[in-house]
Design a protein around this motif. Sequence first.
Motif, short mmCIF file in Angstrom:
data_model
loop_
_atom_site.label_atom_id
_atom_site.label_comp_id
_atom_site.label_asym_id
_atom_site.label_seq_id
_atom_site.Cartn_x
_atom_site.Cartn_y
_atom_site.Cartn_z
N MET A 115 0.84 -1.21 0.00
CA MET A 115 0.00 0.00 0.00
C MET A 115 0.88 1.26 0.00
O MET A 115 0.65 2.18 -0.77
N THR A 116 1.87 1.27 0.90
CA THR A 116 2.75 2.44 1.01
C THR A 116 3.66 2.59 -0.20
O THR A 116 3.93 3.68 -0.67
N TYR A 120 -0.73 3.53 -2.81
CA TYR A 120 -1.02 4.94 -2.51
C TYR A 120 -0.33 5.90 -3.48
O TYR A 120 -0.97 6.78 -4.05
N ARG A 142 -1.06 14.02 -0.87
CA ARG A 142 -1.44 12.67 -0.48
C ARG A 142 -2.05 12.68 0.92
O ARG A 142 -3.09 12.07 1.17
N ALA A 146 -5.99 11.96 1.80
CA ALA A 146 -6.32 10.85 2.70
C ALA A 146 -7.19 11.35 3.85
O ALA A 146 -8.18 10.72 4.22
N PHE A 221 -8.55 9.04 -5.65
CA PHE A 221 -7.35 8.64 -4.92
C PHE A 221 -7.51 7.29 -4.22
O PHE A 221 -7.08 6.26 -4.74
N GLU A 222 -8.19 7.30 -3.08
CA GLU A 222 -8.21 6.06 -2.30
C GLU A 222 -8.99 4.94 -2.97
O GLU A 222 -8.70 3.76 -2.77
N THR A 225 -6.47 3.40 -5.20
CA THR A 225 -5.53 2.74 -4.30
C THR A 225 -6.07 1.38 -3.87
O THR A 225 -5.36 0.37 -3.88
N ASN A 226 -7.36 1.34 -3.51
CA ASN A 226 -7.94 0.09 -3.04
C ASN A 226 -8.07 -0.93 -4.16
O ASN A 226 -7.89 -2.13 -3.94
#
Length: 379
Positions: A115-116, A120, A142, A146, A221-222, A225-226
Amino acid sequence: YPAYDVLRAHAPAFDTPDGRWFVTSHALTSRLLRDPGLRVADAADYDGFWPTWRDNRGVASIVLSMLQTNAPDHTRVRRAAAATFTARRVAALRDVIAGQAEDLVKAMPAEADFMTAFAYPLPIGVICALLGIPESDRPWFRQRAADLTAVLEPISTEEEMRLADVAGRDLEDYFIGLIAERQGNPQEDLTSALVAAAADEAALTGAELLANLVLLLVAGFETTTNLLGTGIAILLERPELADRLRADPDLAPAYVEEMLRYDSPVQLTSRSTTEPLDAGDGLTLPAGAELTILLGAANRDPARYPDPHRFDPDRTNIQPVSFGGGAHYCLGAPLARLEAQVAFPLLLTMLPRLSLATGAERRDRLVLRGYATLPVTTT
Ligand code: HEM
């Protein structure tokens, strides 16, 4: 997903004692999302149930964006945004996505939190490139993006709401500066195109421009990411399917559609009725019904997808409702799909030994579903 199965077996839609309706079936979800009789909660509704909502700038950004706006304003704003966020603009990002993904893979340590290290930074880097935000500002963005996602959740702590307010203020200030810069000196980016659209106040007001710039950042964004985190976990848990994709990257679109269906990054959305609504199959929703549409349940409906709990990229006719539907259908869906279609084959090829390590943890959230940490090894 077992809980969704229980609810869906009970009924395709049912109400609870507090008057909230839950929608669980794929057929009803698809139909309702497209029904012009349903509306989203907009600024006037918020005035009714939360008179001070404008004081939280994180909440205000989202409520004033197209996501929480109804026709005719929604139609107008969405038209202006869609005219600038074109298929050509998305296609032009392919090399940017591949370049950023390659850099992230090269920098990935032998033991990493996926994730990091990847999930992300890639989407935030791509959105910043799209909006014309310089690379040096990306870590700042970022964190704020978040913090702001808390307002997309129905339940957040006081501290999360405070951080969302701070993030909203910071982002508004930043975008006000960026808009002023682009007014004087237009670039090739989406911000400049939206600024040009807002030169005609009848198409897009200044307040709408600002709120929708914040929305683009947060919405893209998220969620993406997911999709990246969940998708790689699905692949690494099924090495034979990962091998197939590595050998034939043209399978990526089918894999990504099935990932979206199998573990939807956005699990639910909300609508309400103003008048009694004939939802079909003998179901009439009363006026004033508040609906929670369970996208994640619809995607696992056995009436639409045989053996729904099996990940199977060979399914035909996969049409996940993960991007919503109808007037509010995700504006960034082509970009999200492209990012995932580029990222997975690239990861599998550049990191042939990529595998899951122990310690994966899900984020404790209702709407945005994904991993908090996803430990991997690359050697
Ligand atoms: C709307 C999901 C990526 C921008 C939505 C909605 C969903 C969604 C479910 C509709 C909400 C509703 O009907 O209530 C997702 C998922 C993504 C993703 C699952 C990634 C896998 C993106 C990206 C962008 C974006 C990359 C832009 C950069 C938007 C915008 C809207 C939206 C602007 C509002 C559209 C409107 O109200 O007319 N998204 N999204 N999304 N999304 Fe996405």
